[in-house]
Design an enzyme around this catalytic site. Sequence first.
Site, PDB file in Angstrom:
ATOM      1  N   ARG B 307       0.789  -1.223   0.000  1.00  0.00           N
ATOM      2  CA  ARG B 307       0.000   0.000   0.000  1.00  0.00           C
ATOM      3  C   ARG B 307       0.827   1.283   0.000  1.00  0.00           C
ATOM      4  O   ARG B 307       0.324   2.335   0.325  1.00  0.00           O
ATOM      5  CB  ARG B 307      -0.972  -0.005   1.167  1.00  0.00           C
ATOM      6  N   HIS B 308       2.092   1.188  -0.314  1.00  0.00           N
ATOM      7  CA  HIS B 308       2.904   2.408  -0.383  1.00  0.00           C
ATOM      8  C   HIS B 308       3.423   2.656  -1.789  1.00  0.00           C
ATOM      9  O   HIS B 308       3.926   1.749  -2.440  1.00  0.00           O
ATOM     10  CB  HIS B 308       4.097   2.290   0.578  1.00  0.00           C
TER      11      HIS B 308
END
Lengths: 326, 527
Positions: B307-308
């Site tokens: 999720r980055h």
Amino acid sequence: MASQTKMYRTSRIIEHDLTVPLPKCMYPLKNIHSKDTGKEMAQERPDHVSTCDRTPAISDQVKQFLKNNQHVEGMADLLTKQEKILKQLQELRGQIESIKVDLKVDPTKTSNPTLNTPITNKQVIGDISDIVVNADPLYPPYSLEIVQKLIHNTINLRVTCHVHSSVSELPENARALEETLSNYQHEDKLPDLHVRLIWKNVGVDAEFVVTRYTLRGEVNLLRYVGRVVPSLLSYDSDPDSVEIDSILDMCYLFTRTKTKTERSGYVTALGKLLGKDWIAHRGTVSVADLAAYSAVRQHFKQNEMPAKLTKWFEMVGTVNMLRHKV
Amino acid sequence: MVEDKAGENKSSKSALKKEAKKAEKAAKKAEHKQSNAENQPAATPEVDVSIGKYGNLPVITSEKKDVERKFTYVLDLNKTLSGQTVWVRARLHTSRARGKQCFIVLRQREYTVQALLNVSEAVSKPMVKFSSSIPKESIVDVEARVSEVPNSIASCSQQDVELIVSQLWVVSQSAAQLPLQLEDASRPEKPEDEGLNIRVNQDTRLDNRILDLRTPTNQAIYRLEAGVCRLFRDVLTKKGFVEIHTPKIISAASEGGANVFTVSYFKGSAYLAQSPQLYKQMAIAADFDKVFTVGAVFRAEDSNTHRHLTEFVGLDLEMAFNFHYHEVMLTIGNLFTEMFKGLRDEYKNEISIINQQYPAEPFTFLDPPLVLEYDEGRKMLAEAGVEVGAEEDLSTPAEKLLGRLVKAKFDTDFYILDKFPLAVRPFYTMPDPNNPKYSNSYDMFMRGEEILSGAQRIHDPVLLTERAKHHEIDISKIAAYIDAFKYGCPPHAGGGIGLERVVMLYLGLDNIRKTSMFPRDPKRVTP
């Protein structure tokens, strides 16, 4: 099915004392289970089962005894002894009363919770601070509206409403109920019970989530509220509890009817039970009335109300807000 | 034609197979007969009757302006057009030659249709041969008659018609070898899937992103992503917000100095903006009242997680309020509700396409959104056996657990957590006047993951300086920030979301790279 159903009557499963024809082609054996394996016993009760002899009832025996011993010596002593004990008990009572005064407890009040005692302690509703109710906008839980009025001097039933993403548009009657519920004027001093009413496509059975478990059916929600909030809604010790339970069950079945004929069967049954003087006879509105009110309102428009129920329906709908008595 | 011969409607697969076999036999027989018939006249030179009806078109160099052909969209091909002749420009998705027939599937974005070439009076053998030799993914122009089919074609999106081809031109030819097969790239990700289990891994997809993006799922994902952006703009504009554009090259790090990219800037160096926060606030101080901005945001975090990203699209807003920051919090909550409603109602088709490949539970939400206080959240976690201190932040697992608990109780994938502990928020967060341990700040969650973190900002320079000192921040470094509030500033609050993350969580996808068209992470800067 539409008739009143009594609960907890079960059919007999085992029949005792059947005469079993004993085969004659075998040797008879002694009864080894009987304590006194006497000959007579074995002969008298070959099936090992003893029935209770018809003996006079205990009270009859006592009466008989008293009759026979009216002038027995020592009876007077016994009477004086009894009076003495009663007197001692009275003294004890007086002592307790004086202690109560010392502790500044109103001696006229008893500790039993009564219906009209306002509850100022949050402990009464325990740890339950909120209930989530999922209701289908096609079947709005109208009973909440009356519950809110009924318990208004015990607990503030604060309702916040949400629309779940499964519902794209809220029908008018659901919106109206939402407004009545969320705009109710509460008293500040009372404990709060938060209800989150979520309009969701759940079908006819409203769901409610208290802790982690989901329970179904509006009547069960009412039963639950009755247990949690000591008020008019609780009916456990009600003399009509069996009737109330069966009306609740009937309402549950009524809400899931599909055809007109099915429905009319329930309406007739409810009319018989509630229509005439159920409220007048009981003197109060009960949880059964609320369930039936909601069920009837969900299925009939105002002008289509069955004639038998009109008067009762109005009575429940306009329940006196200041006193529980109707 | 197979379908014509099939006659009665039979729906079972085996029946269909039987039919197909029968048809094949019949076709062979016919072929045999025909060849016999052809052989008899003997040695007459075969004349290609289809010349001028197929071939490679010259490169379109915009020579002519007049419209030669009126094209019909594949999406619009249905029974109502039956019997009509249409032109279609589409990609050749697959082709399959069988004897004197060639089945072609034409694809236009997520829509597909079956086309058929059959050797006949108008269609010659060489034309069928040519059609079967066109490489996959080439762009073709097809003239064809729309024909209804008795049994629906399960493998295509247009199931009740097929095209009987009369002309076939290649507009742009693809290389014969494809680095990945579109069928593999669009195969559903179901755990107990029997049969073919070939998948394309993430890196192959990203290396050949142009091809990967052609799958129906990706088409739908980016259409939906555009929808999120559009709805964000529309909803806020309707609420009276003004769109602003903030600089991306800045002189000082806006949120701490650690995770910021340095770029050379002539003789010195500058930084890439980590968030438009300061500029949004300056716009408020400059009386814009309500502002939002959509733009790239950079984070130099070396975290290789699902999720980055190091560059993502930030949707940020800031709003002045009158009395209470809940005015802003509820506006943002309502913005999300409106966006979710818009997606639910306008992007049904896209969502269902994506769900076919990446199955996920539909996103649920409440209107108005559920607002819980931090303490209530802590209590729910404590009941489930996870203790979180009163001044402690939520850890990622605790966050996820709370998301699950909220979902179980309220059946919502979106909720707002209000009143975070002051200690875990940045220095510019306004403390709660009623409880010095708490702050006027909120987080918003989707499927148990934080998507927005916002707060009432301190708009008083004195208090701001005091809070900065308390956090042991060098005042001289943030002088410009504090100065912004020197000439009077309305009370304000705001927040920002990452577009890719919102789309990922809305669709229940497992990797943010699936929702970033050309993702940037610590290990990838191409393509």
